[in-house]
Design an enzyme around this catalytic site. Structure first.
Site, PDB file in Angstrom:
ATOM      1  N   TYR A 163       0.839  -1.194   0.000  1.00  0.00           N
ATOM      2  CA  TYR A 163       0.000   0.000   0.000  1.00  0.00           C
ATOM      3  C   TYR A 163       0.878   1.250   0.000  1.00  0.00           C
ATOM      4  O   TYR A 163       1.599   1.514   0.965  1.00  0.00           O
ATOM      5  CB  TYR A 163      -0.919   0.034   1.221  1.00  0.00           C
ATOM      6  CG  TYR A 163      -1.852  -1.154   1.357  1.00  0.00           C
ATOM      7  CD1 TYR A 163      -2.202  -1.937   0.263  1.00  0.00           C
ATOM      8  CD2 TYR A 163      -2.396  -1.487   2.587  1.00  0.00           C
ATOM      9  CE1 TYR A 163      -3.060  -3.023   0.400  1.00  0.00           C
ATOM     10  CE2 TYR A 163      -3.254  -2.569   2.727  1.00  0.00           C
ATOM     11  CZ  TYR A 163      -3.581  -3.335   1.630  1.00  0.00           C
ATOM     12  OH  TYR A 163      -4.430  -4.411   1.772  1.00  0.00           O
TER      13      TYR A 163
ATOM     14  N   ARG B 282     -16.217  -1.649  -1.308  1.00  0.00           N
ATOM     15  CA  ARG B 282     -15.319  -0.569  -1.728  1.00  0.00           C
ATOM     16  C   ARG B 282     -16.035   0.778  -1.767  1.00  0.00           C
ATOM     17  O   ARG B 282     -15.741   1.636  -2.588  1.00  0.00           O
ATOM     18  CB  ARG B 282     -14.682  -0.887  -3.084  1.00  0.00           C
ATOM     19  CG  ARG B 282     -13.831  -2.129  -3.021  1.00  0.00           C
ATOM     20  CD  ARG B 282     -13.090  -2.415  -4.306  1.00  0.00           C
ATOM     21  NE  ARG B 282     -12.161  -3.514  -4.083  1.00  0.00           N
ATOM     22  CZ  ARG B 282     -12.494  -4.803  -4.088  1.00  0.00           C
ATOM     23  NH1 ARG B 282     -13.743  -5.153  -4.324  1.00  0.00           N
ATOM     24  NH2 ARG B 282     -11.600  -5.726  -3.847  1.00  0.00           N
TER      25      ARG B 282
END
Length: 334
Positions: free
Chosen positions: A58, A210
């Site tokens: 990430y 999401r």
């Protein structure tokens, strides 16, 4: 609001029933704001959310650095999970390779510990299964990290039932992280029963689809600049978006009747699946963190659960959960 803590798996891990996914703080979902992200992490701890989720991929290491720096004064309050296996490069962010090689496992762990600025990782996941390395070899290397005191508990992500069983024979697996929400329920057929049989905890990621299930994204232009969802996730693209919006509208109508937000209702549904799972909704803003945390106080009746599930028929959901290239990385071993 009272945040319950649960046993995650059968190896002794205890975490808040809801965690915080930190991925979007550093990449993928629009512009970064490290100051607000850090404030969100600290607010999570204040709310009793001690389960933080990051990964070395990430932000190509940036997210681990952000999380590590933020929690340093409060390390003893945190159950920290990070991951390895997805190799990327700062000078070529599009480069992507999966590795479960034993020597890489060890070097990746040392690199994560350095970025995080901590002595040990509470839960260390293999982010994606390497099809070219036997899972026994990868988990064997992970087990050595436990013996060395660098890691407390082991996890897998997006692993098949067969792979989970093989891994668990090498060293007890504490948790599996896989996508799970009202509109993504593939784990229910085989994976979730396997976890419960073996005493492995479950960590649903993207429990809000999401962000789609929050009802706040009503048209593609609602996605911020730099957001990759329309490119990476077919459910956000083209005709699929409009079809899925109709499903979310049904969830919002039920939420309105209940006097809560659609995302809170969707999270309450996941939390109601059991006290052996801990969803990790992601956010980089305190406002949405607090909304998510409040879902822990919503108790659903059997009738409400049935109504929600009827509102989101699995055969009506348009589009795969990942683009074709990303789907290839999902373990389907039998």
């Amino acid at each position: 609001m009272s945040m319950q803590h649960i046993k995650l798996g059968s190896q002794g891990a205890v975490v808040s029933h809801m965690g915080l996914g930190c991925m979007g703080m550093s990449e993928f979902y629009g512009e970064r704001n490290d100051e607000e992200s850090a404030a969100t992490i600290l607010r999570a701890l204040d709310l009793g959310i001690n389960f933080l989720d990051t990964a070395d991929t990430y932000g190509i290491g940036d997210n681990e650095e952000l999380v590590g720096k933020t929690i340093r004064p409060r390390r003893d309050e945190v159950f920290l999970a990070t991951k390895f296996a997805n190799i990327r490069k700062k000078d070529d962010p599009s480069y992507w390779e999966i590795s479960g090689k034993p020597e890489y496992v060890k070097s990746a762990c040392d690199a994560s510990l350095k970025r995080l600025g901590i002595d040990y990782i509470d839960l260390y996941y293999q982010h994606r299964v390497d099809p070219n390395v036997p899972i026994e070899d990868t988990v064997g290397a992970m087990a050595e990290l436990v013996k060395a005191g660098k890691v407390k508990y082991l996890g897998l992500s997006e692993a098949s039932s067969a792979t989970i069983r093989r891994a668990h024979k090498v060293h007890p697996i504490t948790a599996l992280q896989t996508e799970y929400s009202l509109w993504e329920r593939h784990v229910e057929a085989e994976i979730l029963p396997t976890l419960r049989e073996l005493g492995i905890g479950f960590v649903p990621y993207s429990p809000l689809g999401r962000g789609f299930l929050t009802g706040s994204i009503t048209k593609p232009s609602d996605l911020p600049s730099g957001d990759v969802r329309a490119q990476r996730y077919p459910r956000f693209a083209g005709e699929n978006f409009d079809k899925n919006q109709m499903i979310v509208d049904r969830v919002r109508a039920i939420a309105d009747r209940r006097g809560v937000k659609a995302g809170q209702l969707a999270l309450a549904w996941v939390l109601a699946r059991g006290e052996d799972l801990a969803p990790i909704p992601g956010t980089k803003r305190r406002k949405y963190l607090e909304e998510n945390a409040a879902a822990a106080d919503i108790k659903l009746s059997d009738a409400e659960i049935a109504e929600l599930e009827a509102a989101v028929p699995q055969d009506e959901i348009a589009g795969e959960r990942y683009a074709a290239a990303n789907l290839k990385s999902i373990d389907k071993s039998e």
